[in-house]
Design a protein around this motif. Structure first.
Motif, PDB file in Angstrom:
ATOM      1  N   THR A 138       0.820  -1.206   0.000  1.00  0.00           N
ATOM      2  CA  THR A 138       0.000   0.000   0.000  1.00  0.00           C
ATOM      3  C   THR A 138       0.858   1.260   0.000  1.00  0.00           C
ATOM      4  N   VAL A 139       1.917   1.246   0.800  1.00  0.00           N
ATOM      5  CA  VAL A 139       2.800   2.412   0.882  1.00  0.00           C
ATOM      6  C   VAL A 139       3.483   2.678  -0.453  1.00  0.00           C
ATOM      7  N   LEU A 140       3.818   1.640  -1.191  1.00  0.00           N
ATOM      8  CA  LEU A 140       4.436   1.825  -2.505  1.00  0.00           C
ATOM      9  C   LEU A 140       3.404   2.174  -3.579  1.00  0.00           C
ATOM     10  N   PHE A 141       2.276   1.511  -3.534  1.00  0.00           N
ATOM     11  CA  PHE A 141       1.315   1.605  -4.634  1.00  0.00           C
ATOM     12  C   PHE A 141       0.553   2.926  -4.640  1.00  0.00           C
ATOM     13  N   VAL A 142       0.035   3.356  -3.493  1.00  0.00           N
ATOM     14  CA  VAL A 142      -0.848   4.530  -3.466  1.00  0.00           C
ATOM     15  C   VAL A 142      -0.115   5.806  -3.884  1.00  0.00           C
ATOM     16  N   PRO A 143       1.015   6.176  -3.253  1.00  0.00           N
ATOM     17  CA  PRO A 143       1.696   7.394  -3.734  1.00  0.00           C
ATOM     18  C   PRO A 143       2.202   7.268  -5.166  1.00  0.00           C
ATOM     19  N   GLY A 144       2.661   6.069  -5.531  1.00  0.00           N
ATOM     20  CA  GLY A 144       3.162   5.891  -6.891  1.00  0.00           C
ATOM     21  C   GLY A 144       2.072   6.060  -7.933  1.00  0.00           C
ATOM     22  N   SER A 145       0.885   5.504  -7.684  1.00  0.00           N
ATOM     23  CA  SER A 145      -0.204   5.626  -8.656  1.00  0.00           C
ATOM     24  C   SER A 145      -0.679   7.067  -8.765  1.00  0.00           C
ATOM     25  N   ILE A 146      -0.703   7.795  -7.656  1.00  0.00           N
ATOM     26  CA  ILE A 146      -1.147   9.189  -7.691  1.00  0.00           C
ATOM     27  C   ILE A 146      -0.121  10.054  -8.413  1.00  0.00           C
ATOM     28  N   ALA A 147       1.165   9.884  -8.093  1.00  0.00           N
ATOM     29  CA  ALA A 147       2.202  10.701  -8.730  1.00  0.00           C
ATOM     30  C   ALA A 147       2.290  10.416 -10.230  1.00  0.00           C
ATOM     31  N   LEU A 148       2.306   9.131 -10.604  1.00  0.00           N
ATOM     32  CA  LEU A 148       2.375   8.792 -12.029  1.00  0.00           C
ATOM     33  C   LEU A 148       1.117   9.227 -12.767  1.00  0.00           C
ATOM     34  N   GLY A 149      -0.035   9.062 -12.136  1.00  0.00           N
ATOM     35  CA  GLY A 149      -1.269   9.488 -12.778  1.00  0.00           C
ATOM     36  C   GLY A 149      -1.311  10.981 -13.027  1.00  0.00           C
ATOM     37  N   LEU A 150      -0.806  11.762 -12.054  1.00  0.00           N
ATOM     38  CA  LEU A 150      -0.781  13.214 -12.227  1.00  0.00           C
ATOM     39  C   LEU A 150       0.185  13.620 -13.336  1.00  0.00           C
ATOM     40  N   LEU A 151       1.361  13.005 -13.357  1.00  0.00           N
ATOM     41  CA  LEU A 151       2.334  13.337 -14.399  1.00  0.00           C
ATOM     42  C   LEU A 151       1.808  12.980 -15.792  1.00  0.00           C
ATOM     43  N   LEU A 152       1.200  11.820 -15.920  1.00  0.00           N
ATOM     44  CA  LEU A 152       0.654  11.425 -17.217  1.00  0.00           C
ATOM     45  C   LEU A 152      -0.512  12.325 -17.627  1.00  0.00           C
ATOM     46  N   ALA A 153      -1.330  12.717 -16.663  1.00  0.00           N
ATOM     47  CA  ALA A 153      -2.450  13.599 -16.986  1.00  0.00           C
ATOM     48  C   ALA A 153      -1.960  14.958 -17.467  1.00  0.00           C
ATOM     49  N   ILE A 154      -0.917  15.477 -16.824  1.00  0.00           N
ATOM     50  CA  ILE A 154      -0.358  16.758 -17.272  1.00  0.00           C
ATOM     51  C   ILE A 154       0.211  16.634 -18.681  1.00  0.00           C
ATOM     52  N   ALA A 155       0.878  15.501 -18.946  1.00  0.00           N
ATOM     53  CA  ALA A 155       1.451  15.300 -20.275  1.00  0.00           C
ATOM     54  C   ALA A 155       0.370  15.124 -21.337  1.00  0.00           C
ATOM     55  N   LEU A 156      -0.773  14.528 -20.957  1.00  0.00           N
ATOM     56  CA  LEU A 156      -1.841  14.278 -21.917  1.00  0.00           C
ATOM     57  C   LEU A 156      -2.822  15.440 -22.027  1.00  0.00           C
ATOM     58  N   ASN A 157      -2.656  16.428 -21.190  1.00  0.00           N
ATOM     59  CA  ASN A 157      -3.553  17.584 -21.220  1.00  0.00           C
ATOM     60  C   ASN A 157      -3.010  18.665 -22.171  1.00  0.00           C
ATOM     61  N   ARG A 158      -2.660  18.248 -23.363  1.00  0.00           N
ATOM     62  CA  ARG A 158      -2.111  19.161 -24.368  1.00  0.00           C
ATOM     63  C   ARG A 158      -2.736  18.860 -25.719  1.00  0.00           C
ATOM     64  N   ARG A 159      -2.725  19.845 -26.568  1.00  0.00           N
ATOM     65  CA  ARG A 159      -3.264  19.695 -27.912  1.00  0.00           C
ATOM     66  C   ARG A 159      -2.142  19.321 -28.862  1.00  0.00           C
ATOM     67  N   ILE A 160      -1.922  18.038 -28.975  1.00  0.00           N
ATOM     68  CA  ILE A 160      -0.899  17.528 -29.872  1.00  0.00           C
ATOM     69  C   ILE A 160      -1.533  16.479 -30.780  1.00  0.00           C
ATOM     70  N   ARG A 161      -0.815  16.098 -31.801  1.00  0.00           N
ATOM     71  CA  ARG A 161      -1.327  15.111 -32.744  1.00  0.00           C
ATOM     72  C   ARG A 161      -1.440  13.742 -32.077  1.00  0.00           C
ATOM     73  N   PHE A 162      -2.484  13.011 -32.449  1.00  0.00           N
ATOM     74  CA  PHE A 162      -2.748  11.653 -31.947  1.00  0.00           C
ATOM     75  C   PHE A 162      -2.936  11.635 -30.428  1.00  0.00           C
ATOM     76  N   ILE A 163      -3.435  12.728 -29.838  1.00  0.00           N
ATOM     77  CA  ILE A 163      -3.601  12.754 -28.393  1.00  0.00           C
ATOM     78  C   ILE A 163      -4.652  11.741 -27.944  1.00  0.00           C
ATOM     79  N   GLY A 164      -5.682  11.522 -28.776  1.00  0.00           N
ATOM     80  CA  GLY A 164      -6.680  10.520 -28.444  1.00  0.00           C
ATOM     81  C   GLY A 164      -6.100   9.125 -28.392  1.00  0.00           C
ATOM     82  N   PHE A 165      -5.166   8.838 -29.302  1.00  0.00           N
ATOM     83  CA  PHE A 165      -4.514   7.526 -29.308  1.00  0.00           C
ATOM     84  C   PHE A 165      -3.672   7.330 -28.053  1.00  0.00           C
TER      85      PHE A 165
END
Length: 312
Positions: free
Chosen positions: A95-122
């Protein structure tokens, strides 16, 4: 005057208004006609088994013979069970490894995907696909990838000049590998949740901070992250419950091994109930896990509401 009087005299009387009480009862019955069957199914498949499991936890029963009522003896044995203590430690570590890791990675990926670039839907689809994939399929795939003899992970290590690892066959590495596989399968959920929350952040706040001279990092730290606190609270509660109840991935990869190094509380309950046929003691352990999960969830929600963050 005469025509008006005649028209009013022979005009049909207005229909009597229906009593409000009857309309309210009719609407209530109509609503329950739609929601009633689903409610009965949900209650029958969740509440009734939970109550029945509580009575089982106060017995000594193997599922075949007549159960023997032993009171609270199963709960008294919990504090003296070394296997349960080890399973609790493994669950806490996961739990200590999974919960912070999933939140941090999810936030980083969301920031990276929150852009208007080609093939963003893919790209967004690729991130979310592992979450909707079967956990059994994920576990079987992980078994091939992290196989010490012919797995892709060791092949990649050999290509860069690093020694091969035992991964799922090592008592020290197996639980960490399970956590990595769980992150790969669950990070899509937190990414989608954060992506939706990022799109709801008022653009006026970001533009005002930019006009005031704030850089990207300052905007993220002082504007965006505070707006995401309710979502972070929700993700923390959800991922904590996911980590505490992780079973299918462990079942399809390690079966609690090697040397019980990946045996979590949920998998321990499975072994007690369906392998050693100690249904009463297994039900007691399951109820303790439920109480711990409920307590942790209540603490997180209380802390969030105390900070003024209403999530649920």
């Amino acid at each position: 005057m005469t025509l008006t009087f005649a028209a009013s005299k022979y005009a049909p009387a207005p229909a009597a208004a229906k009593p409000r009480g009857k309309r309210s009862v009719r609407r209530t019955l109509t609503g329950w006609a739609f929601a009633g069957p689903a409610t009965v199914i949900v209650v029958g498949l969740s509440l009734f088994p939970a109550v029945w499991a509580f009575f089982i936890s106060r017995t000594k029963w193997n599922g075949i013979a007549q159960p023997q009522d032993i009171g609270w003896a199963n709960y008294e044995r919990l504090a003296q069970d070394p296997d349960l203590a080890a399973a609790a430690q493994h669950t806490l570590f996961l739990t200590v490894l999974f919960v912070p890791g999933s939140i941090a990675l999810g936030l980083l990926l969301a920031i990276a995907l929150n852009r208007r670039i080609r093939f963003i839907g893919f790209y967004r689809t690729c991130i979310f696909v592992p979450y909707v994939a079967s956990a059994a399929a994920t576990g079987i795939l992980a078994g091939y990838v992290f196989n010490p003899q012919f797995g892709l992970a060791n092949e990649a290590l050999r290509q860069v000049g690093l020694p091969a690892q035992q991964f799922l066959e090592s008592p020290r590495q197996a639980l960490i590998v399970v956590c990595i596989v769980a992150l790969w399968g669950e990070v899509g959920f937190t990414s989608v949740v954060y992506l939706a929350a990022l799109q709801d952040v008022p653009k006026e706040l970001i533009e005002a901070a930019t006009v005031d001279g704030a850089g990207r990092w300052r905007v993220l730290r002082s504007v965006t992250l505070p707006q995401l606190r309710p979502v972070t609270l929700f993700a923390t509660v959800w991922q904590t419950i996911t980590a505490l109840q992780l079973f299918d991935l462990i079942y399809t990869t390690t079966r609690g091994g090697p040397m019980n190094s990946t045996q979590t509380v949920v998998y321990y309950v499975y072994e007690l109930a369906f392998q050693t046929r100690r249904l009463g003691y297994g039900a007691a352990v399951a109820y303790i896990l439920f109480a711990v999960t409920l307590l942790l969830t209540a603490l997180v929600l209380w802390r969030g509401r105390r900070s003024g963050e209403e999530t649920f």
